[in-house]
Every structure is written in C-alpha cells, then in structure tokens.
Motif scaffolding. Structure first.
Motif, PDB file in Angstrom:
ATOM      1  N   PHE A 164      45.153  29.825  57.585  1.00  0.00           N
ATOM      2  CA  PHE A 164      46.338  30.618  57.274  1.00  0.00           C
ATOM      3  C   PHE A 164      46.477  30.878  55.778  1.00  0.00           C
ATOM      4  CE2 PHE A 164      48.024  29.154  61.471  1.00  0.00           C
ATOM      5  CZ  PHE A 164      48.242  30.412  62.012  1.00  0.00           C
ATOM      6  N   ILE A 165      45.887  29.997  54.951  1.00  0.00           N
ATOM      7  CA  ILE A 165      45.971  30.201  53.510  1.00  0.00           C
ATOM      8  C   ILE A 165      44.561  30.312  52.904  1.00  0.00           C
ATOM      9  CG2 ILE A 165      48.283  29.317  53.035  1.00  0.00           C
ATOM     10  CD1 ILE A 165      45.399  27.005  52.639  1.00  0.00           C
ATOM     11  N   GLY A 166      43.657  30.853  53.686  1.00  0.00           N
ATOM     12  CA  GLY A 166      42.328  31.177  53.164  1.00  0.00           C
ATOM     13  C   GLY A 166      41.312  30.067  53.221  1.00  0.00           C
ATOM     14  N   GLY A 167      41.628  28.953  53.905  1.00  0.00           N
ATOM     15  CA  GLY A 167      40.686  27.850  54.006  1.00  0.00           C
ATOM     16  C   GLY A 167      39.733  28.027  55.182  1.00  0.00           C
ATOM     17  N   ASP A 168      38.790  27.118  55.288  1.00  0.00           N
ATOM     18  CA  ASP A 168      37.829  27.160  56.388  1.00  0.00           C
ATOM     19  C   ASP A 168      38.119  26.020  57.356  1.00  0.00           C
ATOM     20  OD1 ASP A 168      36.182  29.427  55.726  1.00  0.00           O
ATOM     21  OD2 ASP A 168      35.461  28.275  53.999  1.00  0.00           O
ATOM     22  N   GLY A 169      37.122  25.564  58.056  1.00  0.00           N
ATOM     23  CA  GLY A 169      37.294  24.471  58.997  1.00  0.00           C
ATOM     24  C   GLY A 169      37.444  24.965  60.424  1.00  0.00           C
ATOM     25  N   LEU A 170      37.651  24.028  61.329  1.00  0.00           N
ATOM     26  CA  LEU A 170      37.730  24.339  62.752  1.00  0.00           C
ATOM     27  C   LEU A 170      38.941  25.191  63.105  1.00  0.00           C
ATOM     28  CD1 LEU A 170      36.645  20.806  63.957  1.00  0.00           C
ATOM     29  CD2 LEU A 170      35.395  22.919  64.384  1.00  0.00           C
ATOM     30  N   GLY A 171      39.935  25.185  62.243  1.00  0.00           N
ATOM     31  CA  GLY A 171      41.099  26.032  62.462  1.00  0.00           C
ATOM     32  C   GLY A 171      40.756  27.508  62.473  1.00  0.00           C
ATOM     33  N   ARG A 172      39.667  27.885  61.809  1.00  0.00           N
ATOM     34  CA  ARG A 172      39.247  29.287  61.787  1.00  0.00           C
ATOM     35  C   ARG A 172      38.904  29.767  63.200  1.00  0.00           C
ATOM     36  NH1 ARG A 172      38.222  32.771  58.057  1.00  0.00           N
ATOM     37  NH2 ARG A 172      38.452  31.221  56.396  1.00  0.00           N
ATOM     38  N   GLU A 173      38.241  28.910  63.966  1.00  0.00           N
ATOM     39  CA  GLU A 173      37.896  29.255  65.346  1.00  0.00           C
ATOM     40  C   GLU A 173      39.144  29.290  66.227  1.00  0.00           C
ATOM     41  OE1 GLU A 173      34.710  29.966  68.271  1.00  0.00           O
ATOM     42  OE2 GLU A 173      35.098  30.333  66.159  1.00  0.00           O
ATOM     43  N   ILE A 174      40.062  28.342  65.996  1.00  0.00           N
ATOM     44  CA  ILE A 174      41.296  28.299  66.788  1.00  0.00           C
ATOM     45  C   ILE A 174      42.131  29.557  66.560  1.00  0.00           C
ATOM     46  CG2 ILE A 174      43.468  27.057  67.150  1.00  0.00           C
ATOM     47  CD1 ILE A 174      41.965  24.491  66.271  1.00  0.00           C
ATOM     48  N   ILE A 175      42.315  29.905  65.291  1.00  0.00           N
ATOM     49  CA  ILE A 175      43.152  31.064  64.957  1.00  0.00           C
ATOM     50  C   ILE A 175      42.492  32.362  65.391  1.00  0.00           C
ATOM     51  CG2 ILE A 175      44.132  32.367  63.017  1.00  0.00           C
ATOM     52  CD1 ILE A 175      44.531  29.583  61.667  1.00  0.00           C
ATOM     53  N   SER A 176      41.170  32.438  65.261  1.00  0.00           N
ATOM     54  CA  SER A 176      40.457  33.627  65.749  1.00  0.00           C
ATOM     55  C   SER A 176      40.644  33.776  67.248  1.00  0.00           C
ATOM     56  CB  SER A 176      38.967  33.519  65.424  1.00  0.00           C
ATOM     57  OG  SER A 176      38.750  33.520  64.033  1.00  0.00           O
ATOM     58  N   GLY A 177      40.609  32.656  67.964  1.00  0.00           N
ATOM     59  CA  GLY A 177      40.828  32.689  69.406  1.00  0.00           C
ATOM     60  C   GLY A 177      42.230  33.136  69.768  1.00  0.00           C
ATOM     61  N   ILE A 178      43.221  32.686  68.993  1.00  0.00           N
ATOM     62  CA  ILE A 178      44.609  33.103  69.237  1.00  0.00           C
ATOM     63  C   ILE A 178      44.761  34.598  68.984  1.00  0.00           C
ATOM     64  CG2 ILE A 178      46.988  32.872  68.426  1.00  0.00           C
ATOM     65  CD1 ILE A 178      46.338  29.914  67.823  1.00  0.00           C
ATOM     66  N   ASP A 183      40.483  32.266  75.013  1.00  0.00           N
ATOM     67  CA  ASP A 183      40.688  30.832  75.247  1.00  0.00           C
ATOM     68  C   ASP A 183      39.454  30.003  74.889  1.00  0.00           C
ATOM     69  OD1 ASP A 183      43.201  31.387  76.128  1.00  0.00           O
ATOM     70  OD2 ASP A 183      42.735  31.221  78.256  1.00  0.00           O
ATOM     71  N   LEU A 184      38.277  30.577  75.082  1.00  0.00           N
ATOM     72  CA  LEU A 184      37.046  29.841  74.781  1.00  0.00           C
ATOM     73  C   LEU A 184      36.996  29.455  73.313  1.00  0.00           C
ATOM     74  CD1 LEU A 184      34.348  31.838  76.805  1.00  0.00           C
ATOM     75  CD2 LEU A 184      35.357  29.627  77.375  1.00  0.00           C
ATOM     76  N   ARG A 185      37.354  30.385  72.431  1.00  0.00           N
ATOM     77  CA  ARG A 185      37.304  30.116  70.997  1.00  0.00           C
ATOM     78  C   ARG A 185      38.383  29.110  70.593  1.00  0.00           C
ATOM     79  NH1 ARG A 185      36.113  35.197  67.214  1.00  0.00           N
ATOM     80  NH2 ARG A 185      35.426  33.445  65.936  1.00  0.00           N
ATOM     81  N   ILE A 186      39.544  29.191  71.232  1.00  0.00           N
ATOM     82  CA  ILE A 186      40.617  28.243  70.926  1.00  0.00           C
ATOM     83  C   ILE A 186      40.166  26.813  71.230  1.00  0.00           C
ATOM     84  CG2 ILE A 186      42.940  27.475  71.535  1.00  0.00           C
ATOM     85  CD1 ILE A 186      43.607  30.424  72.148  1.00  0.00           C
ATOM     86  N   TYR A 187      39.640  26.616  72.443  1.00  0.00           N
ATOM     87  CA  TYR A 187      39.200  25.284  72.844  1.00  0.00           C
ATOM     88  C   TYR A 187      37.959  24.835  72.076  1.00  0.00           C
ATOM     89  CZ  TYR A 187      42.507  24.975  76.694  1.00  0.00           C
ATOM     90  OH  TYR A 187      43.660  24.886  77.434  1.00  0.00           O
ATOM     91  N   ALA A 188      37.091  25.784  71.722  1.00  0.00           N
ATOM     92  CA  ALA A 188      35.882  25.440  70.965  1.00  0.00           C
ATOM     93  C   ALA A 188      36.218  24.903  69.579  1.00  0.00           C
ATOM     94  CB  ALA A 188      34.973  26.656  70.841  1.00  0.00           C
TER      95      ALA A 188
END
Length: 216
Positions: A164-178, A183-188
């Motif tokens: 949300f503030i330009g960082g990386d990490g697994l949250g990138r996949e969660i937010i992209s899925g949202i 749903d696959l990307r959220i859970y991944a």
C-alpha cells in the motif's frame, strides 16, 4: 468437490510461480528482519532504562503504547510523508510496531530478577555494568525472548500491507489478488505469510523454553 478443485488449482498456481513467491517471501523476511533488529537495538536499552529509572518507565511505556494503538496503515501513511514510498517506510513502521513488546518484556524481565541475586553480585564487588551484563540480562533473557517472539509475529503480519505504501513482500500478491478478484493469488500470498508467522512463533517459542530451563 469445488473445494478440492480449488486446492488443486491453488497448489498448481503456487508450484508454477514458486520462484516469484519465493522472491516475495525473501523480500517479506528482509523487511521484518531489518525492522526487528532496529527495534532490538533501540528497545532493549529503553527497557533497561525503564528498569533502572522507575520514574521514566511510565513515560517510555506510554509512548510505546500510543504507537502500538495507531492503525498500521495510518502509521505507514504518516511515515510515508517523511520517508517516501518503499522499503525504508515499511522498515520504519515495523520498527515502531516492534518496540512495545521488546521494551516491556526487557523491563519486566529485569524487574523479575531476584533482588537477593543482585545483592550477591554487588557483594562480590561487581560494578553496575557487570551486574547488568553478567547476571541480570542473562536471567531476563526468557522474558526478552518472549517480547521478541511477539514482535516478530506482529511484524510479519504488518509487513503484509507494505504494498500500500510502495513496499514489496507477500502482501503484493494478496493485494493483487484483491484488486483482480483472484482468490488464487490472495491465498498464494496469505498462506506463506501465515506460515512465516507460525514458524517464527514456534521457533522462537522453543528458544524461549530452552532459555527458561537454563535459568530455572
């Protein structure tokens, strides 16, 4: 049947994109490690100060409590105004969120050291620094590790909103899925993040128990 099909699809997706997910996991861990290390470097001395100077303790602990109750996204947004988008802002946020458990548990651990042991140390001629480093901190280590354990789990969770503030990490996949309603990307993204939190809790919990057995 639908659930089984979804699990198969999720497993296939994670296998096919394993290198990307591994990269995101590494980025996630890097942010958490930097934030925790900074919190230890600052939080442990502040905990020691709280234990040695009781009048200052309520002020330091209250300030750390105030930081803790600020919603994570709001705190990151405030920090973003100063640090800008990206890695530094996320690390700063994780640092602030990790402070309270480390300060508090260092303080409590030092206060729980038996006064008779401290007096015995003074009686054999130990200086205040020697007493702190060779007696009090070793005995307080189980409490300090418990604080570090809590801080690690919190940091892993907060790091999930880093994108949300330009960082990386697994949250990138969660937010992209949202955003794409995938749903696959959220859970991944969510499953590895939850796995990291569980792994940190279990591993640090074992270390904590070993330290307790050594100081018992």
């Amino acid at each position: 049947m639908e659930f089984f099909n979804f699990i198969v699809e999720l497993f296939s997706y994670m296998i096919s994109d394993w290198s990307y997910l591994l990269e995101l996991t590494f980025d996630h861990l890097l942010m958490v490690i930097y934030g925790l290390l900074l919190a230890v470097v600052v939080g442990v001395p502040l905990g020691i100060i709280c234990a040695k100077f009781e009048r200052i303790a309520p002020i330091i602990l209250s300030l750390a409590n105030i930081i803790q109750i600020i919603p994570s996204l709001a705190l990151l947004a405030i920090l973003m105004l100063y640090f800008g988008l990206g890695f530094t802002t996320v690390v700063a946020g994780l640092f602030f969120y990790s402070l309270l458990p480390i300060i508090r548990n260092t303080y409590v651990g030092l206060k729980e050291v038996d006064a008779h042991i401290s007096e015995a140390g003074k009686g054999i001629g130990m200086t205040a620094l020697q007493l702190l480093t060779k007696v009090q901190i070793p005995l307080a280590l189980p409490f300090m590790m418990a604080g570090f354990r809590v801080a690690a789990v919190i940091a892993i969770g907060v790091a999930s909103i880093a994108p949300f503030i330009g960082g990386d990490g697994l949250g990138r996949e969660i937010i992209s899925g949202i955003n794409t309603r995938n749903d696959l990307r959220i859970y991944a993204g969510a499953i590895p993040a939850a796995g990291l939190a569980i792994l940190a809790d279990v591993t640090l919990g074992r270390i904590e128990r070993r330290l307790k057995s050594k100081t018992a």
